[in-house]
Scaffold this active site. Sequence first.
Site, PDB file in Angstrom:
ATOM      1  N   HIS A   1      -6.064 -18.247 -93.553  1.00 57.27           N
ATOM      2  CA  HIS A   1      -6.075 -18.112 -95.074  1.00 57.27           C
ATOM      3  C   HIS A   1      -5.416 -19.246 -95.463  1.00 57.27           C
ATOM      4  O   HIS A   1      -4.856 -18.972 -96.724  1.00 57.27           O
ATOM      5  CB  HIS A   1      -5.218 -17.294 -95.860  1.00 57.27           C
ATOM      6  CG  HIS A   1      -6.145 -15.849 -95.101  1.00 57.27           C
ATOM      7  ND1 HIS A   1      -7.741 -15.453 -95.370  1.00 57.27           N
ATOM      8  CD2 HIS A   1      -5.652 -14.162 -94.794  1.00 57.27           C
ATOM      9  CE1 HIS A   1      -7.705 -14.522 -94.873  1.00 57.27           C
ATOM     10  NE2 HIS A   1      -6.771 -13.518 -93.943  1.00 57.27           N
TER      11      HIS A   1
ATOM     12  N   ARG B   1     -14.907  -1.901 -96.442  1.00 54.03           N
ATOM     13  CA  ARG B   1     -15.727  -0.850 -98.057  1.00 54.03           C
ATOM     14  C   ARG B   1     -16.731  -1.049 -98.523  1.00 54.03           C
ATOM     15  O   ARG B   1     -17.625   0.550 -98.755  1.00 54.03           O
ATOM     16  CB  ARG B   1     -14.334  -1.388 -99.600  1.00 54.03           C
ATOM     17  CG  ARG B   1     -13.898  -0.303-100.121  1.00 54.03           C
ATOM     18  CD  ARG B   1     -13.229  -1.190-101.568  1.00 54.03           C
ATOM     19  NE  ARG B   1     -14.285  -2.545-101.528  1.00 54.03           N
ATOM     20  CZ  ARG B   1     -14.494  -2.480-102.540  1.00 54.03           C
ATOM     21  NH1 ARG B   1     -15.207  -1.021-103.799  1.00 54.03           N
ATOM     22  NH2 ARG B   1     -15.475  -3.991-103.391  1.00 54.03           N
ATOM     23  N   LYS B   2     -17.636  -2.342 -99.650  1.00 55.54           N
ATOM     24  CA  LYS B   2     -19.080  -1.909 -99.616  1.00 55.54           C
ATOM     25  C   LYS B   2     -20.014  -3.182 -99.060  1.00 55.54           C
ATOM     26  O   LYS B   2     -21.234  -2.573 -99.242  1.00 55.54           O
ATOM     27  CB  LYS B   2     -18.202  -1.926-101.249  1.00 55.54           C
ATOM     28  CG  LYS B   2     -18.307  -1.024-101.900  1.00 55.54           C
ATOM     29  CD  LYS B   2     -18.918  -0.598-103.346  1.00 55.54           C
ATOM     30  CE  LYS B   2     -18.675   0.653-104.481  1.00 55.54           C
ATOM     31  NZ  LYS B   2     -19.019   0.174-105.683  1.00 55.54           N
ATOM     32  N   GLY B   3     -18.821  -4.342 -99.129  1.00 57.17           N
ATOM     33  CA  GLY B   3     -20.362  -4.893 -98.951  1.00 57.17           C
ATOM     34  C   GLY B   3     -20.964  -5.906 -99.532  1.00 57.17           C
ATOM     35  O   GLY B   3     -22.150  -6.271 -98.992  1.00 57.17           O
TER      36      GLY B   3
ATOM     37  N   THR C   1     -13.765 -12.972 -94.435  1.00 52.65           N
ATOM     38  CA  THR C   1     -12.333 -13.253 -92.660  1.00 52.65           C
ATOM     39  C   THR C   1     -13.414 -12.524 -91.818  1.00 52.65           C
ATOM     40  O   THR C   1     -13.437 -13.017 -90.328  1.00 52.65           O
ATOM     41  CB  THR C   1     -11.698 -12.991 -93.098  1.00 52.65           C
ATOM     42  OG1 THR C   1     -10.677 -13.645 -94.771  1.00 52.65           O
ATOM     43  CG2 THR C   1     -10.877 -14.270 -92.441  1.00 52.65           C
TER      44      THR C   1
ATOM     45  N   PHE D   1     -23.536  -5.248 -91.979  1.00 49.65           N
ATOM     46  CA  PHE D   1     -22.437  -4.207 -92.775  1.00 49.65           C
ATOM     47  C   PHE D   1     -23.089  -3.039 -91.825  1.00 49.65           C
ATOM     48  O   PHE D   1     -21.477  -2.421 -91.582  1.00 49.65           O
ATOM     49  CB  PHE D   1     -22.029  -4.076 -94.698  1.00 49.65           C
ATOM     50  CG  PHE D   1     -21.048  -3.095 -94.978  1.00 49.65           C
ATOM     51  CD1 PHE D   1     -20.225  -4.026 -94.429  1.00 49.65           C
ATOM     52  CD2 PHE D   1     -21.176  -2.373 -94.870  1.00 49.65           C
ATOM     53  CE1 PHE D   1     -19.407  -3.609 -95.530  1.00 49.65           C
ATOM     54  CE2 PHE D   1     -20.061  -1.208 -95.960  1.00 49.65           C
ATOM     55  CZ  PHE D   1     -19.100  -1.726 -95.850  1.00 49.65           C
TER      56      PHE D   1
ATOM     57  N   LYS E   1     -10.115 -11.370 -98.773  1.00 47.70           N
ATOM     58  CA  LYS E   1     -10.657 -10.770 -98.764  1.00 47.70           C
ATOM     59  C   LYS E   1     -12.489 -11.197 -99.238  1.00 47.70           C
ATOM     60  O   LYS E   1     -13.101 -10.790 -99.994  1.00 47.70           O
ATOM     61  CB  LYS E   1     -10.516 -10.027-100.286  1.00 47.70           C
ATOM     62  CG  LYS E   1      -9.471  -9.143-100.027  1.00 47.70           C
ATOM     63  CD  LYS E   1      -9.052  -8.262 -98.668  1.00 47.70           C
ATOM     64  CE  LYS E   1     -10.559  -7.268 -98.627  1.00 47.70           C
ATOM     65  NZ  LYS E   1      -9.518  -7.448 -97.341  1.00 47.70           N
TER      66      LYS E   1
ATOM     67  N   TRP F   1     -15.965 -11.085 -91.363  1.00 52.20           N
ATOM     68  CA  TRP F   1     -17.257 -10.761 -90.832  1.00 52.20           C
ATOM     69  C   TRP F   1     -17.764 -12.035 -89.634  1.00 52.20           C
ATOM     70  O   TRP F   1     -18.347 -12.103 -89.297  1.00 52.20           O
ATOM     71  CB  TRP F   1     -17.841 -11.428 -92.454  1.00 52.20           C
ATOM     72  CG  TRP F   1     -19.424 -10.736 -92.686  1.00 52.20           C
ATOM     73  CD1 TRP F   1     -20.821 -10.577 -91.396  1.00 52.20           C
ATOM     74  CD2 TRP F   1     -20.537 -11.228 -93.475  1.00 52.20           C
ATOM     75  NE1 TRP F   1     -21.681 -10.495 -92.041  1.00 52.20           N
ATOM     76  CE2 TRP F   1     -21.756 -11.104 -93.210  1.00 52.20           C
ATOM     77  CE3 TRP F   1     -20.205 -11.303 -94.992  1.00 52.20           C
ATOM     78  CZ2 TRP F   1     -22.733 -10.452 -93.869  1.00 52.20           C
ATOM     79  CZ3 TRP F   1     -21.116 -11.013 -96.264  1.00 52.20           C
ATOM     80  CH2 TRP F   1     -22.431 -11.567 -95.400  1.00 52.20           C
TER      81      TRP F   1
ATOM     82  N   SER G   1     -12.370  -6.076-104.250  1.00 51.04           N
ATOM     83  CA  SER G   1     -11.871  -5.441-103.021  1.00 51.04           C
ATOM     84  C   SER G   1     -10.391  -5.596-102.228  1.00 51.04           C
ATOM     85  O   SER G   1     -10.098  -4.644-101.966  1.00 51.04           O
ATOM     86  CB  SER G   1     -12.322  -6.993-102.361  1.00 51.04           C
ATOM     87  OG  SER G   1     -12.487  -6.673-100.541  1.00 51.04           O
TER      88      SER G   1
HETATM   89  P1  A3P Z   1     -15.725  -5.004 -99.735  1.00 54.56           P
HETATM   90  O1  A3P Z   1     -14.166  -4.856-100.345  1.00 54.56           O
HETATM   91  O2  A3P Z   1     -15.828  -5.263-100.849  1.00 54.56           O
HETATM   92  O3  A3P Z   1     -16.950  -4.435 -99.681  1.00 54.56           O
HETATM   93  P2  A3P Z   1     -12.452 -10.243 -95.773  1.00 54.56           P
HETATM   94  O4  A3P Z   1     -11.949 -10.164 -94.127  1.00 54.56           O
HETATM   95  O5  A3P Z   1     -11.762 -11.913 -96.102  1.00 54.56           O
HETATM   96  O6  A3P Z   1     -10.413  -9.476 -95.898  1.00 54.56           O
HETATM   97  O7  A3P Z   1     -13.090  -9.876 -96.330  1.00 54.56           O
HETATM   98  C1  A3P Z   1     -12.819  -7.777 -96.943  1.00 54.56           C
HETATM   99  C2  A3P Z   1     -14.828  -7.842 -97.559  1.00 54.56           C
HETATM  100  O8  A3P Z   1     -15.526  -8.028 -96.757  1.00 54.56           O
HETATM  101  C3  A3P Z   1     -14.267  -6.759 -97.698  1.00 54.56           C
HETATM  102  O9  A3P Z   1     -15.563  -6.475 -98.814  1.00 54.56           O
HETATM  103  C4  A3P Z   1     -15.747  -6.386 -96.443  1.00 54.56           C
HETATM  104  O10 A3P Z   1     -17.062  -5.081 -96.602  1.00 54.56           O
HETATM  105  C5  A3P Z   1     -16.719  -7.680 -96.650  1.00 54.56           C
HETATM  106  N1  A3P Z   1     -16.956  -7.537 -95.101  1.00 54.56           N
HETATM  107  C6  A3P Z   1     -16.510  -7.811 -93.897  1.00 54.56           C
HETATM  108  N2  A3P Z   1     -17.797  -7.840 -93.574  1.00 54.56           N
HETATM  109  C7  A3P Z   1     -19.376  -7.701 -94.187  1.00 54.56           C
HETATM  110  C8  A3P Z   1     -20.290  -7.513 -93.616  1.00 54.56           C
HETATM  111  N3  A3P Z   1     -20.949  -7.626 -92.447  1.00 54.56           N
HETATM  112  N4  A3P Z   1     -21.708  -8.194 -95.074  1.00 54.56           N
HETATM  113  C9  A3P Z   1     -21.012  -7.741 -96.266  1.00 54.56           C
HETATM  114  N5  A3P Z   1     -19.607  -7.335 -96.385  1.00 54.56           N
HETATM  115  C10 A3P Z   1     -18.864  -7.919 -95.090  1.00 54.56           C
END
Ligand code: A3P
Length: 287
Positions: free
Chosen positions: A100, A249-251, A48, A221, A45, A50, A130
């Site tokens: 991870h 979710r929110k980013g 990853t 996002f 979270k 991204w 998250s």
């Molecule tokens: P939120 O739940 O706070 O929105 P992972 O990929 O490590 O599981 O992390 C997921 C988190 O990264 C989520 O956070 C997701 O929305 C956020 N995320 C993924 N792509 C993103 C982007 N392009 N810009 C901002 N946040 C991003």
Amino acid sequence: MASDQMYLMYDGLMLPCETHSTESLEFAREFTFKDDDVLVVTYPKSGTIWMQEILPLLLNGGDLTPVLTIPNWDRVPWLEETRMALVVDQLPSPRAFVTHFPYQLLPASFHTSKAKVINVLRNPKDVLVSSYYFHQMASFLEDPGTFEEFMEKFLDGRVLFGKWTDHVKSWKNTELGDRIMYVTYEEMVQDLPAALRRMSDFLGRNLSEEVIQKIAENCSFKTMKANNMSNFSLVPKQYMDNDRSHFLRKGITGDWKNHFSPEQLARFKSAIEKELEGESFSLPWSL
Ligand code: A3P
């Protein structure tokens, strides 16, 4: 479902059986890294997926084909997950992976190779939030209970990949020198093109400003949320229920402020500070 059926334990870490197996962990342990491989390291979270969007574009000069045609989990596979063995031979060179794992679980070949690492760190308060929503939408993870209950599990390390502090300590205390680059989720949110430039320099790619801007636009996002190869919409609802929450979710940064009570904040801060007592590194944000 009882937690012992949902998770397997590996070196004291809880890993979901849906995506990990004894064989996949054995594969990771025996895996042979190449000198030009790039490994992204995150605690779950922290950004990853991204990086699964960003890395192929940085490495191929901004060609959108892989991010538009290959699901993120096959495009930049998790070293420790079951898909890895199925797709690794199809990856273009230089190969990119995510993990991870804490530092000590990387295979021997990593240490003798020159493979580079990008470690993405995110404020643990937002990681917790998250993760809380992720546990609500992913049926292969234990129900998180209340936010308060989940915070205690998080602080105890009774969550995916164990304690956040152990993960951070393992990666901050490596002797990888210039093979490792640290970047925060927060700096990516604040100025993605600047973070991309830093990563591009680290990876020895001299990308033009035009390409950097193109990558930044594709990795926003909004764009990722609309990309079926990156937004997990290919995963059946029985595994990830988008009616409960979204993977993307929110980013944003600072969503913890909408979830923590003053008492929870004090409890969280003191628990994390205690775990990090005596460490020589400092965190890039205040807790
Ligand atoms: P939120 O739940 O706070 O929105 P992972 O990929 O490590 O599981 O992390 C997921 C988190 O990264 C989520 O956070 C997701 O929305 C956020 N995320 C993924 N792509 C993103 C982007 N392009 N810009 C901002 N946040 C991003």
